[in-house]
Scaffold this motif. Structure first.
Motif, short mmCIF file in Angstrom:
data_model
loop_
_atom_site.label_atom_id
_atom_site.label_comp_id
_atom_site.label_asym_id
_atom_site.label_seq_id
_atom_site.Cartn_x
_atom_site.Cartn_y
_atom_site.Cartn_z
N SER A 205 0.81 -1.22 0.00
CA SER A 205 0.00 0.00 0.00
C SER A 205 0.84 1.27 0.00
O SER A 205 0.36 2.34 0.38
N GLY A 206 2.09 1.17 -0.44
CA GLY A 206 2.95 2.34 -0.50
C GLY A 206 3.51 2.74 0.84
O GLY A 206 3.74 3.93 1.10
N LYS A 207 3.80 1.75 1.70
CA LYS A 207 4.36 2.04 3.02
C LYS A 207 5.68 1.32 3.22
O LYS A 207 5.92 0.23 2.70
N LEU A 208 6.54 1.97 4.01
CA LEU A 208 7.78 1.37 4.47
C LEU A 208 7.77 1.40 5.99
O LEU A 208 7.47 2.42 6.60
N TRP A 209 8.07 0.24 6.60
CA TRP A 209 8.11 0.12 8.05
C TRP A 209 9.54 -0.03 8.54
O TRP A 209 10.36 -0.69 7.90
N ARG A 210 9.80 0.58 9.69
CA ARG A 210 11.05 0.35 10.42
C ARG A 210 10.67 -0.39 11.70
O ARG A 210 10.00 0.17 12.58
N LEU A 211 11.04 -1.66 11.76
CA LEU A 211 10.65 -2.50 12.89
C LEU A 211 11.82 -2.70 13.84
O LEU A 211 12.98 -2.76 13.41
N VAL A 212 11.49 -2.79 15.12
CA VAL A 212 12.49 -3.02 16.15
C VAL A 212 12.07 -4.22 16.99
O VAL A 212 10.91 -4.63 16.96
N PRO A 213 13.01 -4.82 17.73
CA PRO A 213 12.66 -6.03 18.48
C PRO A 213 11.53 -5.81 19.49
O PRO A 213 11.46 -4.78 20.15
N ASN A 214 10.67 -6.81 19.58
CA ASN A 214 9.60 -6.86 20.57
C ASN A 214 9.84 -8.13 21.38
O ASN A 214 9.33 -9.19 21.07
N GLY A 215 10.70 -8.00 22.39
CA GLY A 215 11.15 -9.19 23.10
C GLY A 215 12.34 -9.79 22.36
O GLY A 215 13.09 -9.09 21.68
N THR A 216 12.48 -11.10 22.41
CA THR A 216 13.64 -11.76 21.80
C THR A 216 13.32 -12.44 20.47
O THR A 216 14.23 -12.78 19.72
N THR A 217 12.04 -12.63 20.15
CA THR A 217 11.70 -13.39 18.95
C THR A 217 10.70 -12.70 18.03
O THR A 217 10.27 -13.29 17.04
N ALA A 218 10.33 -11.48 18.35
CA ALA A 218 9.29 -10.81 17.56
C ALA A 218 9.68 -9.38 17.24
O ALA A 218 10.70 -8.86 17.71
N TRP A 219 8.83 -8.71 16.41
CA TRP A 219 9.09 -7.36 15.95
C TRP A 219 7.86 -6.49 16.15
O TRP A 219 6.73 -6.98 16.14
N LYS A 220 8.11 -5.18 16.31
CA LYS A 220 7.04 -4.19 16.43
C LYS A 220 7.47 -2.93 15.70
O LYS A 220 8.65 -2.75 15.36
N ALA A 221 6.52 -2.04 15.45
CA ALA A 221 6.84 -0.79 14.77
C ALA A 221 7.68 0.11 15.67
O ALA A 221 7.43 0.23 16.87
N ASP A 222 8.70 0.71 15.08
CA ASP A 222 9.47 1.74 15.78
C ASP A 222 8.53 2.92 16.03
O ASP A 222 7.81 3.36 15.13
N THR A 223 8.51 3.44 17.23
CA THR A 223 7.60 4.55 17.56
C THR A 223 8.29 5.91 17.54
O THR A 223 7.69 6.92 17.90
N SER A 224 9.54 5.95 17.08
CA SER A 224 10.27 7.22 17.03
C SER A 224 10.35 7.75 15.60
O SER A 224 10.16 7.01 14.64
N ASN A 225 10.60 9.05 15.50
CA ASN A 225 10.90 9.70 14.21
C ASN A 225 9.86 9.48 13.12
O ASN A 225 10.19 9.39 11.94
N GLY A 226 8.60 9.38 13.53
CA GLY A 226 7.52 9.29 12.55
C GLY A 226 7.24 7.92 12.00
O GLY A 226 6.46 7.77 11.05
N TRP A 227 7.80 6.86 12.60
CA TRP A 227 7.67 5.50 12.06
C TRP A 227 6.51 4.71 12.67
O TRP A 227 6.28 3.55 12.29
N THR A 228 5.76 5.28 13.59
CA THR A 228 4.77 4.52 14.35
C THR A 228 3.80 3.73 13.49
O THR A 228 3.48 2.58 13.78
N SER A 229 3.32 4.32 12.40
CA SER A 229 2.38 3.64 11.51
C SER A 229 2.99 3.36 10.15
O SER A 229 2.28 3.18 9.16
#
Length: 471
Positions: A205-229
């Protein structure tokens, strides 16, 4: 229905709309006659289907190095009164395949012939005859030059000539777990690229995500610098919505720009726009315009607008030269010094509709040179991933191929060739995986390291899954 599911149906519909013609060789009951018309000598009947899951069809292949306009050329069976005229504006690029459904013009019988003529209807270019129905396809192996034999139907793509390598079990744990919170990203998640503790993810849909670790085995959206969504991507003009499918980095890392492969402008979804786009991701804005675009559309075989560039990965020049990689544009060993102002490596892109992989040097002035054309041997390519630790290219297909993966390395001839074929882990369903990422060597533990898949269909509410491979 997700965009990818729509793509699956369009691809299957396209496979139902095909046709074939071929040369004269002797293969059991099969014969083919030598081609005439020297000016068109590179166009060959490559596959013929006379019965089975698709209508009577003939596929043509361009084995040459120049695009050939085949507008108005004529396909016939063994009856001179039969005629299928190829539509105006049809051109076949080097290494390109195009298939035609001829059943409304004539039927291909159990003992018949497919013939290709120039537009004059009398100059024979190529022909292929048989004395029994295809089972399910009469396919030329290798494409364009080899003999015809029985093979799987691959109309519009490279023939299934086999690599001589059998599929084996996944080279890691059979267990696979989810790697995101339920419904965190929704559908249309596609390409992945892991940069240390950051995962980059392209969404159709024309999006780029920057994901960061969510614990040791998963990923979540970075919430800094406008990356939340996720950030909205645009073409260089600031307009349009790239249908981004793949993502990669060069040796400079994300500081040197994030590169995305796109198959079209989603605001004009019926038209292919096979592009590689570069983005500066250092700012805080939630919308990012591409700083550069390399539009490869004119250099690649025509495909459906939703069957274009999927995977993208980058391989360093030093790796390629050390392995003796051959540059198809020169016919000699790849010489990076030939190409001024490029990224210090070659970008490899995968095309969904044909299963082909192409290597490009992308230059700083917006121009490009194709240095490789590689048949993956798969019905489609949804992801490419270079693994530096093992010096191998991962080629990934989705549920179209039951989640098969292949690895390729540079052989003694300087070309990429299949070295292994892997079935998906038994613990993972046949998901619509369009992204695949391999962790670095620093993630190795007890002889294994993580890998991740992105599921375009968000099955069971999860877009990301985690598995392992041996280091």
């Amino acid at each position: 229905m997700t965009a990818s599911r729509v793509r699956r149906w369009r691809h299957r519909l396209r496979v139902l709309l095909v046709a074939v013609a071929g040369p004269t060789l002797v293969v059991g009951a099969l014969t083919a006659s030598p081609a005439h018309a020297a000016a068109a000598d590179d166009i060959r009947i490559n596959e013929v289907v006379t019965t089975g899951s698709v209508n009577d069809s003939v596929e043509l292949y361009n084995k040459g190095t120049a695009t050939v306009d085949i507008s108005g050329w004529i396909l016939k069976d063994d009856n001179n009164s039969s005629k299928y005229a190829i539509a105006s504006g049809t051109a076949l690029a080097p290494g390109g395949f195009v298939a035609f459904d001829v059943h409304n013009a004539f039927g291909l019988g159990s003992s018949d012939e497919a013939r290709l003529y120039l537009a004059d209807g009398t100059t024979l270019v190529d022909s292929f005859s048989w004395t029994q129905h295809s089972d399910p396809s009469w396919s030329r192996c290798p494409d364009g030059t080899g003999a015809f034999g029985s093979a799987a139907v691959t109309l519009g793509a490279a023939n299934d000539c086999g690599s001589g390598i059998s599929a084996t079990a996944w080279p890691g744990s059979s267990s696979v777990t989810t790697a995101d919170a339920k419904n965190a990203f929704g559908s249309d998640m596609s390409g992945l690229y892991q940069e240390g503790s950051v995962m980059w993810a392209a969404q159709n849909s024309g999006k780029l995500w920057r994901l960061v670790p969510n614990g040791t085995t998963a990923w979540k959206a970075d919430t800094s610098n406008g990356w939340t969504s996720g950030k909205t991507l645009r073409f260089p003009s600031g307009s349009g919505t790239p249908d981004d499918e793949g993502v990669t980095l060069t040796g400079a890392g994300s500081a040197g720009g994030v590169y995305v492969s796109s198959e079209r402008n989603a605001d004009s979804s019926g038209t292919s726009r096979l592009s590689v786009l570069k983005y500066d991701v250092s700012g805080t804005s939630t919308t990012v315009n591409a700083s550069a675009e390399w539009n490869l559309t004119s250099d690649l075989p025509a495909v459906g607008s939703n069957l274009g560039l999927e995977g993208i990965t980058w391989v360093p020049d030093a790796t390629l030269t050390a392995a003796g990689f051959k540059d198809e544009s020169t016919g000699a060993a790849y010489a990076p010094s030939t190409y001024a102002s490029h990224t210090g490596g070659v970008f490899f892109v995968g095309v969904e509709g044909t299963g082909m992989i192409y290597g490009y040097v992308l230059k700083g002035d917006g121009t490009f040179t194709r240095v490789a054309s590689i048949s993956s041997g798969m019905a489609g390519v949804m992801e490419l991933q270079w693994e530096p630790q093992a010096s191998r290219l991962w080629v990934v297909c989705d549920d179209t191929c039951s989640g098969q993966h292949r690895t390729m390395q540079i052989n003694s001839s300087g070309a990429f060739a299949t070295t292994a074929i892997y079935n998906r882990p038994t613990g993972m369903g046949n998901f619509n995986n369009e992204g695949f990422s391999v962790s670095g060597s620093d993630a190795c533990s007890s002889g294994a390291k993580p890998v991740y898949w992105s599921d375009d269909s968000n099955d069971n509410g999860h877009a990301l899954r985690r598995g392992t491979i041996t280091c």
